[in-house]
Design an enzyme around this catalytic site. Sequence first.
Site, PDB file in Angstrom:
ATOM      1  N   HIS A  17       5.059   3.383   4.314  1.00  0.00           N
ATOM      2  CA  HIS A  17       5.464   2.368   5.291  1.00  0.00           C
ATOM      3  C   HIS A  17       5.292   2.888   6.716  1.00  0.00           C
ATOM      4  O   HIS A  17       5.589   4.058   6.987  1.00  0.00           O
ATOM      5  CB  HIS A  17       6.933   1.992   5.089  1.00  0.00           C
ATOM      6  CG  HIS A  17       7.161   1.063   3.941  1.00  0.00           C
ATOM      7  ND1 HIS A  17       8.292   0.301   3.809  1.00  0.00           N
ATOM      8  CD2 HIS A  17       6.391   0.757   2.863  1.00  0.00           C
ATOM      9  CE1 HIS A  17       8.217  -0.425   2.706  1.00  0.00           C
ATOM     10  NE2 HIS A  17       7.077  -0.161   2.117  1.00  0.00           N
ATOM     11  N   THR A  52      -1.403   0.739   1.372  1.00  0.00           N
ATOM     12  CA  THR A  52      -2.333  -0.366   1.611  1.00  0.00           C
ATOM     13  C   THR A  52      -3.571   0.173   2.329  1.00  0.00           C
ATOM     14  O   THR A  52      -3.488   0.568   3.494  1.00  0.00           O
ATOM     15  CB  THR A  52      -1.672  -1.463   2.458  1.00  0.00           C
ATOM     16  OG1 THR A  52      -0.514  -1.936   1.771  1.00  0.00           O
ATOM     17  CG2 THR A  52      -2.615  -2.622   2.699  1.00  0.00           C
ATOM     18  N   GLY A  61      -0.285  -5.121   0.479  1.00  0.00           N
ATOM     19  CA  GLY A  61       0.388  -4.914   1.747  1.00  0.00           C
ATOM     20  C   GLY A  61       1.443  -5.933   2.121  1.00  0.00           C
ATOM     21  O   GLY A  61       1.575  -6.989   1.503  1.00  0.00           O
ATOM     22  N   GLU A  62       2.207  -5.574   3.156  1.00  0.00           N
ATOM     23  CA  GLU A  62       3.227  -6.429   3.754  1.00  0.00           C
ATOM     24  C   GLU A  62       2.997  -6.501   5.255  1.00  0.00           C
ATOM     25  O   GLU A  62       2.562  -5.523   5.875  1.00  0.00           O
ATOM     26  CB  GLU A  62       4.623  -5.866   3.504  1.00  0.00           C
ATOM     27  CG  GLU A  62       5.082  -5.886   2.069  1.00  0.00           C
ATOM     28  CD  GLU A  62       6.434  -5.237   1.901  1.00  0.00           C
ATOM     29  OE1 GLU A  62       7.047  -5.456   0.851  1.00  0.00           O
ATOM     30  OE2 GLU A  62       6.883  -4.509   2.810  1.00  0.00           O
ATOM     31  N   GLY A  69       2.303  -8.007  -8.800  1.00  0.00           N
ATOM     32  CA  GLY A  69       3.523  -8.751  -9.060  1.00  0.00           C
ATOM     33  C   GLY A  69       3.282 -10.033  -9.819  1.00  0.00           C
ATOM     34  O   GLY A  69       4.221 -10.753 -10.148  1.00  0.00           O
ATOM     35  N   VAL A  73      -2.667 -12.447 -11.887  1.00  0.00           N
ATOM     36  CA  VAL A  73      -4.031 -12.357 -11.353  1.00  0.00           C
ATOM     37  C   VAL A  73      -4.364 -10.914 -10.987  1.00  0.00           C
ATOM     38  O   VAL A  73      -5.392 -10.363 -11.404  1.00  0.00           O
ATOM     39  CB  VAL A  73      -4.206 -13.286 -10.136  1.00  0.00           C
ATOM     40  CG1 VAL A  73      -5.560 -13.052  -9.477  1.00  0.00           C
ATOM     41  CG2 VAL A  73      -4.073 -14.747 -10.555  1.00  0.00           C
ATOM     42  N   VAL A  74      -3.502 -10.286 -10.217  1.00  0.00           N
ATOM     43  CA  VAL A  74      -3.754  -8.898  -9.822  1.00  0.00           C
ATOM     44  C   VAL A  74      -3.523  -7.959 -11.002  1.00  0.00           C
ATOM     45  O   VAL A  74      -4.199  -6.931 -11.126  1.00  0.00           O
ATOM     46  CB  VAL A  74      -2.899  -8.502  -8.611  1.00  0.00           C
ATOM     47  CG1 VAL A  74      -3.252  -7.088  -8.150  1.00  0.00           C
ATOM     48  CG2 VAL A  74      -3.103  -9.479  -7.461  1.00  0.00           C
ATOM     49  N   THR A 130       7.366  -3.420 -10.425  1.00  0.00           N
ATOM     50  CA  THR A 130       8.756  -3.051 -10.160  1.00  0.00           C
ATOM     51  C   THR A 130       9.682  -3.847 -11.067  1.00  0.00           C
ATOM     52  O   THR A 130       9.356  -4.949 -11.501  1.00  0.00           O
ATOM     53  CB  THR A 130       9.142  -3.298  -8.690  1.00  0.00           C
ATOM     54  OG1 THR A 130       8.963  -4.681  -8.376  1.00  0.00           O
ATOM     55  CG2 THR A 130       8.289  -2.456  -7.753  1.00  0.00           C
ATOM     56  N   LYS A 132       9.784 -11.175   2.650  1.00  0.00           N
ATOM     57  CA  LYS A 132       9.355  -9.818   3.002  1.00  0.00           C
ATOM     58  C   LYS A 132       7.934  -9.796   3.550  1.00  0.00           C
ATOM     59  O   LYS A 132       7.636  -9.038   4.478  1.00  0.00           O
ATOM     60  CB  LYS A 132       9.482  -8.894   1.789  1.00  0.00           C
ATOM     61  CG  LYS A 132      10.916  -8.508   1.465  1.00  0.00           C
ATOM     62  CD  LYS A 132      10.987  -7.389   0.453  1.00  0.00           C
ATOM     63  CE  LYS A 132      10.521  -7.843  -0.901  1.00  0.00           C
ATOM     64  NZ  LYS A 132      10.697  -6.796  -1.922  1.00  0.00           N
TER      65      LYS A 132
END
EC number: 1.1.98.2
Length: 333
Positions: free
Chosen positions: A38, A74, A106-107, A174, A177-178, A192, A256
Amino acid sequence: MLKVGYKASAEQFGPRDLVEYAVRAEEVGLDSVWVSDHFLPWRHEGGHAPWALAWMPAVAERTKRVQIGTSVLTPTFRYNPAVIAQAFATMSLLSNGRVILGVGSGEALNEIAVSGREWPEFKERFARLRESIKLIRELWTSDNVNFKGDYYELVDAKIYDRPEQPVPVYIAAGGPVVAKYAGRAGDGFICTSGKGMELYTDKLMPAVKEGAEAAEKTVEDVDRTIEIKLSYDRDHEKALENTRFWAPLSLSAEQKHSVSSAEEMERLADELPIDQVAKRWIVASDPDEAVAQIKPYLDAGLNHLVFHGPGHDQERFLTQFSEDVLPKLRALG
């Protein structure tokens, strides 16, 4: 094969403390240590954000056995993917092949601050991730790489110092698809805990399996990794209260992904009641109770369990976890 790891809480502790916790994780018998990358923390008060790429070599020098991975980094906005390829090649040489590149899409919190750009929709973020992984792997295996994609370009690029075996790439997901892409293109898959078992049994793991088979692999060829949010303490009230610092985990993905400052993330998180915060965690003071809540993830097909303890006393967590919970987990695997 069951593997058990430790998540070093880079949003909660400074780099020197985190190195000591990683060393302790190896001492108590864990197999891996992981760190997020981060630029900004999830909390302003008491928050930290040390750089993963400086921390990992320090851990490698202090340890001999554990794998050391990002969960996650990321490689698409703050970094040129070629720089990540070079960094992880160097770290692999320094660690005798123990590093893992765990990546995600990423975020906004970590990317807008250093670019000022509008945060793109998922379609672009996922496309950038796929292109960056392709580019990184090509740099690890080829010389004089010329690459022109939709987002990145290389001209006669070469990494001179690289390991004989490319660094494993683990892909965080999450949704299905990914997850399917992770099964097809990844050496490992990362997710997670705490989102309802149906997500893992009905969506994520079937998608990983489908992706692996599309690449003529079996699902066992993919290291199926999950960060398990475990607040374990022999004092149950302490176990519950320890979750409070990590209230941002209980915000929705939409919240988020759009937040651009640690102050705003903290404000939103602090509005949540402790009972809602604790729902993302396995909160336990009895080892059998903890293992009973962990076992469904193993039954779902996940084999690499990485434990994130939320408390401020990580030495206490590692000691109690390794004495009380770890032997019972090893007996399952």
